[in-house]
Enzyme design. Sequence first.
Site, PDB file in Angstrom:
ATOM      1  N   ASP A 109       0.849  -1.230   0.158  1.00 18.70           N
ATOM      2  CA  ASP A 109      -0.032  -0.012  -0.010  1.00 18.70           C
ATOM      3  C   ASP A 109       0.723   1.177   0.184  1.00 18.70           C
ATOM      4  OD1 ASP A 109      -2.344   1.680   0.062  1.00 18.70           O
ATOM      5  OD2 ASP A 109      -2.371   1.506   1.991  1.00 18.70           O
ATOM      6  N   ASP A 316       0.430   7.102  -7.824  1.00 15.43           N
ATOM      7  CA  ASP A 316      -0.059   5.955  -6.989  1.00 15.43           C
ATOM      8  C   ASP A 316      -0.324   4.768  -7.675  1.00 15.43           C
ATOM      9  OD1 ASP A 316      -1.204   5.010  -4.219  1.00 15.43           O
ATOM     10  OD2 ASP A 316      -3.000   4.798  -5.532  1.00 15.43           O
TER      11      ASP A 316
END
Length: 544
Positions: A109, A316
């Site tokens: 993550d 991201d």
Amino acid sequence: MTFSSLSLVITLSIIYISGCSPAIPTGGTFTIDLIHRDSVDSPFYDGSMSYSQRMSHTLQRSFINAKRINKNSNNTKSKYQTEIIPDHGEFLLNISFGDPSHKVLAIADSGSDLSWIQCKPCVQCSEHKAPIFDPKKSSTYEPVNCNSGTCKAISTVETKCSKTNKCQFFESYADGSFSNGTVAKESVTLGDKVLQNIIFGCSFSNAGVFRPSWGGIVGLGGGNESLVSQIRSIVPGKFSYCLIPYPKTDEVQNKSSKMTFGDIDFGPNVVSTPLVPKEPKTYYYVTLEAISVGNKRFDVNLGSLRPLQKGNMIVDSGTTLTMLPRNIYEDVEATIRSAINVRTLKDPQKALSLCYRATKVSDVPKFTMHFDGADVELSRENVFVMTSKHIMCLAFRPTSDVAIYGNLAQMDFRVGYDLDNNLVSLEPYDCEKLILEFLADFVVVDLEEDNAIPLVLGRLFLETAGALIVVKARKSTFRDRGKQMSFQTRHIVNPPPTPISSLNVVASVKPTKDMIGNGKPIKCEGRVEKETIVYRIMKRLIGL
């Protein structure tokens, strides 16, 4: 046929992982697999789902993750409350905690900092299929004292002091899910690298919508508590990844992307843009200046009297789609629609707005992202995504919040983060080529099976591979077609009478049809189960 005697014998030693990995670079640098959640190696994999169903879920996760990033980066609620759990990340990695090591398949993550896993005794824990880490069995587990500088420095989650003076963490989410436990130091193993004194959360109490098929979160954000930040004293403050494209239609995804911690040598086509320091430190902010479609350029700040906002986009890897500022998105979509000039279709997923029958689109206009100091030209596969077997849609969405540079736009790029110099670098690259591959001419000999005979890389192979072997440094380097791979050599356990060296290669080697004949690449594929010396039965090659 006669063969010259060999003065050097090299065998391949391997470590069991899924798919093929590149060689471990020298120094402190090391490489691991990033497993896509729809890969057959992922616990999320559902073989009964069609490509369209998987893509529908992928797009929905992208919207959820974008919402999470925007809420967290503009958090108006509790300082420590996260809007959505990072259960919707796209990639997983294998990581081991403790000594003896306990393996966990965790969500990778980039939107989290503090890593955490479930631990025994679990007073209140969500369902988990795999064994739970028991800190009492680890000789390297060390709880962090609540009065220590380490505990006081944690800023991304709430911390308190327990009755036994231990540092406690409290990770809460807006949907009511939570994870609580002890902040501790532990030895962590990634690939073949053992990392000492890594700060993580040992969760003894958690509940909510956590999935039973994954064991925790590995924080890869930019905050001080993230794994990336913690290992900067062990390896250079750099990491990179190379994401392979999504499988086409109903192909099974059985290959893994690669993530490297430490130095990486980029080629001449690399471009770099500054990382912009902003709060929260978790995210990686860059500055998008404009987008070009064909010969038309659309500036992000067009019509505004205010100067361009630095750090207006987050890079991201966990978000699939790229989210663009609404004003520029509308211009981009209209220009692409005009340039392609083919009848549009409705997205079967009802998620994206500009779609075509893929076979009807022969060419797409040149598409360039203009970052501060870096122009990145995207391919057709970066700009469009197949939402069904026959329909492709523009892989961008408008947003009124912070823009996000998603993973579809990053596929087949080597994306490197230099935290020491605050730079993000991007280089076009065929990420499936991050395997040991050489164009070579060779002969297949029909021999009886003999486990005492290792796979031999002879003089012709070593010459073709441009091999440089430094015995004193125990380092071997192969060069081919502009690529360079270095290996650390070591002696084999229980060696035969004649001492030989082995190459420590993170890969498994399986003969393929491409290995027979002249000018064909030697490919690395398949999977194995534990470290061993690989012997090949040469006669089996004849029957391929």
